[in-house]
Each structure stands twice: as C-alpha cells, then as structure tokens.
Design an enzyme around this catalytic site. Structure first.
Site, PDB file in Angstrom:
ATOM      1  N   ARG A 142       0.851  -1.201   0.000  1.00 38.49           N
ATOM      2  CA  ARG A 142       0.000   0.000   0.000  1.00 38.49           C
ATOM      3  C   ARG A 142       0.876   1.237   0.000  1.00 38.49           C
ATOM      4  O   ARG A 142       2.017   1.201   0.471  1.00 38.49           O
ATOM      5  CB  ARG A 142      -0.930  -0.003   1.209  1.00 38.49           C
ATOM      6  CG  ARG A 142      -0.283  -0.067   2.597  1.00 38.49           C
ATOM      7  CD  ARG A 142       0.191   1.243   3.143  1.00 38.49           C
ATOM      8  NE  ARG A 142       0.425   1.194   4.590  1.00 38.49           N
ATOM      9  CZ  ARG A 142       1.172   2.060   5.243  1.00 38.49           C
ATOM     10  NH1 ARG A 142       1.813   2.998   4.589  1.00 38.49           N
ATOM     11  NH2 ARG A 142       1.311   1.968   6.553  1.00 38.49           N
ATOM     12  N   GLU A 191      -6.582   7.203   8.012  1.00 38.34           N
ATOM     13  CA  GLU A 191      -5.418   7.936   8.541  1.00 38.34           C
ATOM     14  C   GLU A 191      -4.862   8.913   7.504  1.00 38.34           C
ATOM     15  O   GLU A 191      -4.445  10.022   7.835  1.00 38.34           O
ATOM     16  CB  GLU A 191      -4.344   6.937   8.974  1.00 38.34           C
ATOM     17  CG  GLU A 191      -3.086   7.589   9.495  1.00 38.34           C
ATOM     18  CD  GLU A 191      -2.093   6.571  10.046  1.00 38.34           C
ATOM     19  OE1 GLU A 191      -2.528   5.534  10.585  1.00 38.34           O
ATOM     20  OE2 GLU A 191      -0.887   6.819   9.930  1.00 38.34           O
ATOM     21  N   ARG A 198      -5.321   5.599   0.820  1.00 39.74           N
ATOM     22  CA  ARG A 198      -4.388   4.485   0.942  1.00 39.74           C
ATOM     23  C   ARG A 198      -4.655   3.635  -0.288  1.00 39.74           C
ATOM     24  O   ARG A 198      -5.752   3.071  -0.441  1.00 39.74           O
ATOM     25  CB  ARG A 198      -4.655   3.668   2.213  1.00 39.74           C
ATOM     26  CG  ARG A 198      -4.201   4.352   3.504  1.00 39.74           C
ATOM     27  CD  ARG A 198      -2.670   4.287   3.627  1.00 39.74           C
ATOM     28  NE  ARG A 198      -2.177   4.987   4.808  1.00 39.74           N
ATOM     29  CZ  ARG A 198      -1.928   4.403   5.976  1.00 39.74           C
ATOM     30  NH1 ARG A 198      -2.163   3.117   6.144  1.00 39.74           N
ATOM     31  NH2 ARG A 198      -1.450   5.096   6.977  1.00 39.74           N
ATOM     32  N   CYS A 213       1.158  10.424   9.540  1.00 34.91           N
ATOM     33  CA  CYS A 213       2.114   9.914  10.523  1.00 34.91           C
ATOM     34  C   CYS A 213       3.516  10.036   9.920  1.00 34.91           C
ATOM     35  O   CYS A 213       3.725   9.631   8.771  1.00 34.91           O
ATOM     36  CB  CYS A 213       1.788   8.449  10.828  1.00 34.91           C
ATOM     37  SG  CYS A 213       2.965   7.683  11.958  1.00 34.91           S
ATOM     38  N   THR A 254       6.002   8.317  10.110  1.00 33.71           N
ATOM     39  CA  THR A 254       6.590   7.043   9.663  1.00 33.71           C
ATOM     40  C   THR A 254       6.275   6.750   8.198  1.00 33.71           C
ATOM     41  O   THR A 254       6.946   5.931   7.580  1.00 33.71           O
ATOM     42  CB  THR A 254       6.071   5.843  10.488  1.00 33.71           C
ATOM     43  OG1 THR A 254       4.663   5.710  10.283  1.00 33.71           O
ATOM     44  CG2 THR A 254       6.374   5.995  11.951  1.00 33.71           C
ATOM     45  N   ARG A 272       4.120   0.482   2.394  1.00 32.48           N
ATOM     46  CA  ARG A 272       4.339  -0.686   3.273  1.00 32.48           C
ATOM     47  C   ARG A 272       4.018  -1.926   2.447  1.00 32.48           C
ATOM     48  O   ARG A 272       2.887  -2.139   2.019  1.00 32.48           O
ATOM     49  CB  ARG A 272       3.464  -0.622   4.517  1.00 32.48           C
ATOM     50  CG  ARG A 272       3.943  -1.585   5.621  1.00 32.48           C
ATOM     51  CD  ARG A 272       3.196  -1.398   6.917  1.00 32.48           C
ATOM     52  NE  ARG A 272       1.923  -2.059   6.907  1.00 32.48           N
ATOM     53  CZ  ARG A 272       1.704  -3.331   7.247  1.00 32.48           C
ATOM     54  NH1 ARG A 272       2.720  -4.093   7.628  1.00 32.48           N
ATOM     55  NH2 ARG A 272       0.496  -3.839   7.199  1.00 32.48           N
ATOM     56  N   ARG A 325       4.420  -7.507  12.529  1.00 33.65           N
ATOM     57  CA  ARG A 325       3.128  -7.127  13.138  1.00 33.65           C
ATOM     58  C   ARG A 325       2.257  -8.368  13.256  1.00 33.65           C
ATOM     59  O   ARG A 325       2.493  -9.362  12.572  1.00 33.65           O
ATOM     60  CB  ARG A 325       2.359  -6.132  12.261  1.00 33.65           C
ATOM     61  CG  ARG A 325       2.988  -4.786  12.098  1.00 33.65           C
ATOM     62  CD  ARG A 325       2.092  -3.842  11.285  1.00 33.65           C
ATOM     63  NE  ARG A 325       2.718  -2.535  11.145  1.00 33.65           N
ATOM     64  CZ  ARG A 325       2.160  -1.492  10.544  1.00 33.65           C
ATOM     65  NH1 ARG A 325       0.947  -1.599  10.011  1.00 33.65           N
ATOM     66  NH2 ARG A 325       2.775  -0.334  10.471  1.00 33.65           N
ATOM     67  N   GLU A 366      -2.043  -3.121  12.605  1.00 32.77           N
ATOM     68  CA  GLU A 366      -1.075  -2.627  13.569  1.00 32.77           C
ATOM     69  C   GLU A 366      -1.620  -2.743  14.999  1.00 32.77           C
ATOM     70  O   GLU A 366      -2.804  -2.602  15.234  1.00 32.77           O
ATOM     71  CB  GLU A 366      -0.789  -1.160  13.258  1.00 32.77           C
ATOM     72  CG  GLU A 366       0.357  -0.639  14.053  1.00 32.77           C
ATOM     73  CD  GLU A 366       0.907   0.638  13.482  1.00 32.77           C
ATOM     74  OE1 GLU A 366       0.148   1.391  12.874  1.00 32.77           O
ATOM     75  OE2 GLU A 366       2.114   0.857  13.664  1.00 32.77           O
TER      76      GLU A 366
HETATM   77  P1  ADP Z   1      -1.495  -0.446   6.987  1.00 32.53           P
HETATM   78  O1  ADP Z   1      -0.969   0.697   7.777  1.00 32.53           O
HETATM   79  O2  ADP Z   1      -0.503  -0.981   6.054  1.00 32.53           O
HETATM   80  O3  ADP Z   1      -2.792  -0.207   6.322  1.00 32.53           O
HETATM   81  P2  ADP Z   1      -2.397  -2.383   9.061  1.00 32.53           P
HETATM   82  O4  ADP Z   1      -1.329  -3.161   9.776  1.00 32.53           O
HETATM   83  O5  ADP Z   1      -3.319  -1.554   9.875  1.00 32.53           O
HETATM   84  O6  ADP Z   1      -1.594  -1.580   8.024  1.00 32.53           O
HETATM   85  O7  ADP Z   1      -3.209  -3.392   8.164  1.00 32.53           O
HETATM   86  C1  ADP Z   1      -4.375  -3.039   7.477  1.00 32.53           C
HETATM   87  C2  ADP Z   1      -5.088  -4.274   7.009  1.00 32.53           C
HETATM   88  O8  ADP Z   1      -4.357  -4.889   5.959  1.00 32.53           O
HETATM   89  C3  ADP Z   1      -5.257  -5.342   8.080  1.00 32.53           C
HETATM   90  O9  ADP Z   1      -6.518  -5.922   7.948  1.00 32.53           O
HETATM   91  C4  ADP Z   1      -4.179  -6.345   7.729  1.00 32.53           C
HETATM   92  O10 ADP Z   1      -4.511  -7.655   8.134  1.00 32.53           O
HETATM   93  C5  ADP Z   1      -4.182  -6.255   6.216  1.00 32.53           C
HETATM   94  N1  ADP Z   1      -2.924  -6.732   5.642  1.00 32.53           N
HETATM   95  C6  ADP Z   1      -1.704  -6.209   5.783  1.00 32.53           C
HETATM   96  N2  ADP Z   1      -0.775  -6.924   5.122  1.00 32.53           N
HETATM   97  C7  ADP Z   1      -1.444  -7.952   4.537  1.00 32.53           C
HETATM   98  C8  ADP Z   1      -1.057  -9.065   3.725  1.00 32.53           C
HETATM   99  N3  ADP Z   1       0.206  -9.247   3.337  1.00 32.53           N
HETATM  100  N4  ADP Z   1      -2.020  -9.917   3.340  1.00 32.53           N
HETATM  101  C9  ADP Z   1      -3.308  -9.741   3.693  1.00 32.53           C
HETATM  102  N5  ADP Z   1      -3.737  -8.728   4.452  1.00 32.53           N
HETATM  103  C10 ADP Z   1      -2.810  -7.826   4.876  1.00 32.53           C
HETATM  104  C1  CIR Z   2       1.778   4.659  17.591  1.00 28.51           C
HETATM  105  O1  CIR Z   2       2.476   5.639  17.827  1.00 28.51           O
HETATM  106  O2  CIR Z   2       1.971   3.557  18.089  1.00 28.51           O
HETATM  107  C2  CIR Z   2       0.653   4.855  16.620  1.00 28.51           C
HETATM  108  N1  CIR Z   2       0.374   6.247  16.532  1.00 28.51           N
HETATM  109  C3  CIR Z   2       1.028   4.299  15.250  1.00 28.51           C
HETATM  110  C4  CIR Z   2       2.427   4.636  14.822  1.00 28.51           C
HETATM  111  C5  CIR Z   2       2.833   4.059  13.496  1.00 28.51           C
HETATM  112  N2  CIR Z   2       2.183   4.765  12.454  1.00 28.51           N
HETATM  113  C6  CIR Z   2       1.688   4.169  11.416  1.00 28.51           C
HETATM  114  O3  CIR Z   2       1.769   2.971  11.250  1.00 28.51           O
HETATM  115  N3  CIR Z   2       1.113   4.947  10.531  1.00 28.51           N
END
Ligand code: ADP
Ligand code: CIR
Length: 372
Positions: free
Chosen positions: A142, A241, A245, A287, A289, A296, A325, A330
C-alpha cells in the site's frame, strides 16, 4: 529554565503498565508532558525540554497546533511513535521536533533528498520455491497519499472531508479494465458487510484510540469508505489515517505482480489528482513514519518456530529493516504463528528498494525458520 510538568498520569493497568491518561484535549497539555518510566515512544525520545520550549506555542498555516501534533503520544504513552502532522506545512512549522523524529525513524537528514522510483524491472525478487510459497498466505503493498490542496485528515473540516471523498471517488470511477471497481461508503454499508471486509483484511477497522486522539475519527463514519475492483486486488481507502491508501493485494507470494499493479494504479490516480509532495520529504503523510514513499509492502507468513525465538527474529528484523506485526493490523497480536512482515523504512529510499527490503527480510526469516 525549569519546565513545568503536565500531570497525565492515569491508573496503571493490571500489569502495572501505564496505558492512558486523563488528558482530554491538546489544550490540557499545559507544560512539558509527563512520560512515566518505561515510555519508549519516539515522541518521548525526541521531545527535549529545549524543543518543547521552541515549539510549544507554534501552529502551522492551517492553525494546527504543536500540542495537537503530540497529543496522541502524550495521552497514550504506550505509543510507538505518538505524533501526527496537521498538514504538509506542519513538517516545516514544527521542524525542530519533526526533523528529529524523521531522522530517528528513517535516518533521513534535513539536507537529504527523496527520490521516487516505481520501476519494477529493477526489483530482484525471484519466485519463492514451492515449499516457501506454501508458507506465505498473501501479499499486500500500500501507499499513503494526501491531496496537495487540503490540510491532512487531522485538520480538515467536515466539508473538506466530503469534498475529498467526492474528488477521489469520481477520479476512481473512471477506471477501466482490471482496476475498474465501485466505491462503498462506510455510512451506507451494513454492519455485516463491514465485518466481513475487515475479517478478510480488506478494510480499516476504525475505533483506533491513537488515530482518534489525533482528530482522525471526527464525524466518523461520514465521508469514509473503500473503493475496490471485483477481485479485491486493487483497493483504495478514503479518509482514514491518510486521505488515500492505495492498496494492491492478492493471495500467494507473487510480490512482483502485486507491485506492478500498485505502480500502475498509483500512477493512474496521480494523473488525475495532485498529491502533497516535495523534494526533501517525498509524499506527505499524516504519521511521520509514512513520509516519503508511504509504502508498506507485507506478506502474511507462517513462521511458527522462528516466532517463538524472540531474540533471533528481532535480530533478523533489525538487520533487514523489516517490521513484524500481528495479522489483524497494527497493534494486534497474532494467532497460529502467522505474522505480517513488512519494510520498516519509507523515506530516503525509493519504492523498489523498500519492496526489496521486504523480500530480502522475508527470505532471511524463511532461512532461519528452516534451520530451526
Ligand atoms: P497499513 O498501515 O498498512 O494499512 P495495518 O497493519 O493496519 O496496516 O493493516 C491493514 C489491514 O491490511 C489489516 O486488515 C491487515 O490484516 C491487512 N494486511 C496487511 N498486510 C497484509 C497481507 N500481506 N495480506 C493480507 N492482508 C494484509
Ligand atoms: C503509535 O504511535 O503507536 C501509533 N500512533 C502508530 C504509529 C505508526 N504509524 C503508522 O503505522 N502509521
């Protein structure tokens, strides 16, 4: 000068770990925030008393205050980072602080330039052999994007958020071929549809206390939603966020195919929308990051033995600049030994290099798993 301390102490949780605080709004931060012993956030590491004195009364050109910028991490001292910007301009208005955060996280110095490249022909990622492919459930890449004409989601008005939704969905509505899809508004989808999309890893969850404290969940669920093609391999989150995305994902381990689709989609969207971006920071995100590429790249991978060996998997993660993760997003735990492995850095290296970080890190983790 003796800085005064804002008391943001709340009840400790059952383990004695400090989790939240009584801070209700940014204006409750009346002095240097209090960080209990054990706070490990980047906010706590980078906010010196000098920087606090320099920045405490600053605001960016949209009126977003420094206290708003640090509120999430001042309130939730178990944050990893704890900081959110209000606009592209925040990164300049709060430079003494945000430059330090950016350098600590990405190793990117104030004089460094960011150069983008989505040239997937440069990626060196041979297909995984069948025994390794079997370990990988799915692959996702993404990128985060925000429109140049608006402040970030932390600072937009309700009206601006609606305008952004309209602009983005009408641009996406013109897509043809594999990327052709539909927009599903969070306001009109049923609870069951929403739950299913979240369970299948397609949709954001909402109700994130860190985002909420940054002002990103105001007027929820209005003007939020998800666009996706029929196959759900190309998706765009709207007004979470970040304003966009852009996501490419599919079952299995074909990183190259996922990256090609992402590059194609991101370029198409960019031909219709001007994104906040500059030479030093690359693409601007809420953010810190996510600054730079906003990228990511992750796999969901089964590493049952390695994940029990905490020191080993953490040392591989550090060496290859990858992050581990849980698989429900996250700040989640994981089940069944399946983990989300992704690139950690996003700024100062181009998109190809970051997808390469993920691939190399995953290969190293697989080697370690096989050796155990
Ligand atoms: P991001 O900040 O990349 O959007 P999150 O960790 O909040 O990250 O993940 C968002 C969603 O994407 C979650 O439902 C997670 O399970 C899904 N996700 C992330 N990576 C993968 C992957 N490789 N395969 C399937 N789902 C994924
Ligand atoms: C934290 O500080 O733990 C949350 N605000 C998330 C930080 C990482 N940010 C992100 O993945 N966009």
């Amino acid at each position: 000068m003796g800085a005064s301390y804002t008391s943001n102490i709340a009840d400790a949780d059952v383990n004695g770990t400090f989790m939240g605080s009584h801070l209700k709004s940014p204006s409750d931060i009346t002095g240097f925030p209090y960080f209990p012993t054990g706070t490990g956030s980047l906010l706590q590491k980078c906010l010196t008393k000098d920087i606090w004195e320099q920045c405490k009364d600053r605001r960016d050109k949209f009126g977003f205050t420094f206290k708003q910028c640090i509120f999430s991490g001042a309130k939730w001292t178990n944050s990893g980072v704890g900081v959110y910007a209000g606009s592209h301009d925040s990164y300049y208005a709060f430079a003494p602080f945000l430059d330090k955060i950016i350098e600590s996280y990405h190793g990117h110095k104030p004089s460094d330039k960011h150069i983008s490249s989505m040239d997937y022909n440069q990626l060196n990622c041979p297909s995984f052999p069948p025994d390794e492919d079997k370990m990988i459930n799915s692959t996702r890449i993404r990128v985060a994007r925000n429109l140049a004409a608006y402040p970030l989601g932390t600072a937009v008005t309700r009206q601006q958020r609606k305008e952004i939704e309209k602009l983005v969905t009408s641009a996406l509505g013109e897509f043809e071929g594999d990327l052709k899809g539909k927009y599903f508004s969070l306001e009109t989808m049923t609870e069951a549809e929403k739950k299913q999309l979240i369970a299948d890893h397609f949709l954001f969850k909402g109700g994130d206390k860190y985002l909420e404290s940054a002002g990103l969940e105001r007027d929820w669920p209005e003007a939020r939603g998800i666009f996706h093609n029929d196959a759900k391999t190309f998706l765009v989150w709207v007004n979470e966020e970040d304003q966009l995305r852009i996501i490419s994902m599919q079952k299995g381990s074909d990183i190259l195919q996922v990256f090609k689709r992402l590059a194609d989609a991101a370029n198409k969207i960019e031909s219709k929308a001007k994104f906040a971006n500059d030479e030093h920071f690359g693409y601007v995100s809420t953010c810190p990051t996510n600054m730079g590429t906003g990228l990511r790249a992750s796999v969901h991978i089964n590493l049952p033995k390695l994940m029990k060996a905490k020191d080993l998997h953490q040392s591989i993660a550090d060496k290859y600049h990858v992050q581990i993760r849980g698989i429900h997003g996250e700040h989640t735990e994981t089940d069944d030994g399946v983990f989300d492995i992704s690139n950690l850095r996003r700024l100062g290296r181009n998109e190809v290099q970051l997808v390469q970080d993920m691939y190399d890190g995953v290969k190293a983790m697989i080697r370690a798993e096989k050796s155990l």
